[in-house]
Design a protein around this motif. Structure first.
Motif, PDB file in Angstrom:
ATOM      1  N   GLN A   1       0.827  -1.204   0.000  1.00  0.00           N
ATOM      2  CA  GLN A   1       0.000   0.000   0.000  1.00  0.00           C
ATOM      3  C   GLN A   1       0.862   1.255   0.000  1.00  0.00           C
ATOM      4  O   GLN A   1       0.573   2.221  -0.694  1.00  0.00           O
ATOM      5  N   ALA A   2       1.935   1.239   0.758  1.00  0.00           N
ATOM      6  CA  ALA A   2       2.809   2.419   0.856  1.00  0.00           C
ATOM      7  C   ALA A   2       3.590   2.662  -0.428  1.00  0.00           C
ATOM      8  O   ALA A   2       3.902   3.800  -0.761  1.00  0.00           O
ATOM      9  N   THR A   3       3.917   1.606  -1.166  1.00  0.00           N
ATOM     10  CA  THR A   3       4.731   1.762  -2.367  1.00  0.00           C
ATOM     11  C   THR A   3       3.907   1.782  -3.649  1.00  0.00           C
ATOM     12  O   THR A   3       4.470   1.928  -4.725  1.00  0.00           O
ATOM     13  N   ALA A   4       2.590   1.641  -3.551  1.00  0.00           N
ATOM     14  CA  ALA A   4       1.749   1.638  -4.751  1.00  0.00           C
ATOM     15  C   ALA A   4       1.785   3.015  -5.414  1.00  0.00           C
ATOM     16  O   ALA A   4       1.714   4.049  -4.751  1.00  0.00           O
ATOM     17  N   ALA A   5       1.910   3.001  -6.720  1.00  0.00           N
ATOM     18  CA  ALA A   5       1.919   4.256  -7.475  1.00  0.00           C
ATOM     19  C   ALA A   5       0.519   4.857  -7.468  1.00  0.00           C
ATOM     20  O   ALA A   5      -0.469   4.140  -7.655  1.00  0.00           O
ATOM     21  N   PRO A   6       0.411   6.155  -7.239  1.00  0.00           N
ATOM     22  CA  PRO A   6      -0.910   6.780  -7.282  1.00  0.00           C
ATOM     23  C   PRO A   6      -1.477   6.721  -8.700  1.00  0.00           C
ATOM     24  O   PRO A   6      -0.736   6.700  -9.685  1.00  0.00           O
ATOM     25  N   ALA A   7      -2.791   6.664  -8.774  1.00  0.00           N
ATOM     26  CA  ALA A   7      -3.456   6.592 -10.072  1.00  0.00           C
ATOM     27  C   ALA A   7      -3.234   7.888 -10.848  1.00  0.00           C
ATOM     28  O   ALA A   7      -3.178   8.973 -10.263  1.00  0.00           O
ATOM     29  N   PRO A   8      -3.100   7.797 -12.164  1.00  0.00           N
ATOM     30  CA  PRO A   8      -3.001   9.027 -12.951  1.00  0.00           C
ATOM     31  C   PRO A   8      -4.308   9.808 -12.881  1.00  0.00           C
ATOM     32  O   PRO A   8      -5.313   9.295 -12.400  1.00  0.00           O
ATOM     33  N   VAL A   9      -4.271  11.026 -13.326  1.00  0.00           N
ATOM     34  CA  VAL A   9      -5.479  11.845 -13.407  1.00  0.00           C
ATOM     35  C   VAL A   9      -5.757  12.119 -14.876  1.00  0.00           C
ATOM     36  O   VAL A   9      -4.848  12.117 -15.705  1.00  0.00           O
TER      37      VAL A   9
ATOM     38  N   LYS B   1     -15.326  18.215 -30.170  1.00  0.00           N
ATOM     39  CA  LYS B   1     -14.106  19.002 -29.958  1.00  0.00           C
ATOM     40  C   LYS B   1     -13.589  18.806 -28.523  1.00  0.00           C
ATOM     41  O   LYS B   1     -13.343  19.763 -27.796  1.00  0.00           O
ATOM     42  N   ALA B   2     -13.413  17.520 -28.146  1.00  0.00           N
ATOM     43  CA  ALA B   2     -12.962  17.181 -26.806  1.00  0.00           C
ATOM     44  C   ALA B   2     -11.832  16.179 -26.869  1.00  0.00           C
ATOM     45  O   ALA B   2     -11.827  15.288 -27.714  1.00  0.00           O
ATOM     46  N   SER B   3     -10.866  16.350 -25.969  1.00  0.00           N
ATOM     47  CA  SER B   3      -9.777  15.366 -25.866  1.00  0.00           C
ATOM     48  C   SER B   3      -9.552  15.038 -24.401  1.00  0.00           C
ATOM     49  O   SER B   3      -9.709  15.875 -23.509  1.00  0.00           O
ATOM     50  N   LEU B   4      -9.196  13.793 -24.180  1.00  0.00           N
ATOM     51  CA  LEU B   4      -8.985  13.278 -22.840  1.00  0.00           C
ATOM     52  C   LEU B   4      -7.567  12.706 -22.784  1.00  0.00           C
ATOM     53  O   LEU B   4      -7.218  11.871 -23.595  1.00  0.00           O
ATOM     54  N   THR B   5      -6.762  13.202 -21.855  1.00  0.00           N
ATOM     55  CA  THR B   5      -5.363  12.762 -21.728  1.00  0.00           C
ATOM     56  C   THR B   5      -5.098  12.386 -20.285  1.00  0.00           C
ATOM     57  O   THR B   5      -5.475  13.118 -19.367  1.00  0.00           O
ATOM     58  N   LEU B   6      -4.423  11.257 -20.067  1.00  0.00           N
ATOM     59  CA  LEU B   6      -4.057  10.854 -18.717  1.00  0.00           C
ATOM     60  C   LEU B   6      -2.678  11.403 -18.392  1.00  0.00           C
ATOM     61  O   LEU B   6      -1.733  11.257 -19.172  1.00  0.00           O
ATOM     62  N   LEU B   7      -2.589  12.056 -17.235  1.00  0.00           N
ATOM     63  CA  LEU B   7      -1.358  12.699 -16.781  1.00  0.00           C
ATOM     64  C   LEU B   7      -0.818  11.966 -15.557  1.00  0.00           C
ATOM     65  O   LEU B   7      -1.555  11.288 -14.846  1.00  0.00           O
ATOM     66  N   GLU B   8       0.471  12.161 -15.323  1.00  0.00           N
ATOM     67  CA  GLU B   8       1.073  11.645 -14.085  1.00  0.00           C
ATOM     68  C   GLU B   8       0.385  12.357 -12.909  1.00  0.00           C
ATOM     69  O   GLU B   8       0.029  13.516 -13.016  1.00  0.00           O
ATOM     70  N   PRO B   9       0.221  11.665 -11.789  1.00  0.00           N
ATOM     71  CA  PRO B   9      -0.362  12.330 -10.622  1.00  0.00           C
ATOM     72  C   PRO B   9       0.483  13.542 -10.206  1.00  0.00           C
ATOM     73  O   PRO B   9       1.701  13.510 -10.332  1.00  0.00           O
TER      74      PRO B   9
END
Length: 118
Positions: free
Chosen positions: A31-39, A108-116
């Motif tokens: 749990q402590a080392t899990a990478a946070p989910a992207p946004v 006219k919409a785009s969705l991009t996942l970013l690093e947290p």
């Protein structure tokens, strides 16, 4: 003979306690080392918004003449039930890793996942 059984029971209990402690420690470490989910960042006609992917939700956003329908589930996001004529944005499927993207051109919409944290 009874003393031997007690010693065996005691050793089994100590072993079980050690296994449980190890399992609990491993769970806490994961749990402590899990990478946070992207946004997700949504750019659309009329604005821009950031969507957290850490809880399941649905979003209906008006973009020009279209209403964009987004679904967040298990740390991923996707376009669903698109009102546009070709439904291509739905075919991008689930986006779950930083750098994944999808677009709905009629809206006219785009969705991009970013690093947290970005």
């Amino acid at each position: 003979m009874q003393q031997k059984n007690r010693r065996g029971l005691r050793q089994n209990l100590i072993f079980a306690a050690l296994v449980l402690a190890l399992a609990a420690g491993l769970a806490l470490w994961r749990q402590a080392t899990a990478a946070p989910a992207p946004v997700a960042q949504l750019d659309y006609t009329g604005g821009q918004m950031t969507i957290a992917l850490d809880r399941d939700a649905t979003y209906d956003i008006v973009s020009g003449d279209y209403t964009i329908h987004l679904q967040v589930q298990n740390g991923a996001i996707r376009f669903v039930d698109s009102p546009c004529p070709d439904h291509l944005c739905e075919n991008f499927g689930w986006l779950s890793r930083a750098g994944d993207w999808a677009a709905c051109l009629p809206a006219k919409a785009s969705l991009t996942l970013l690093e947290p944290g970005r």
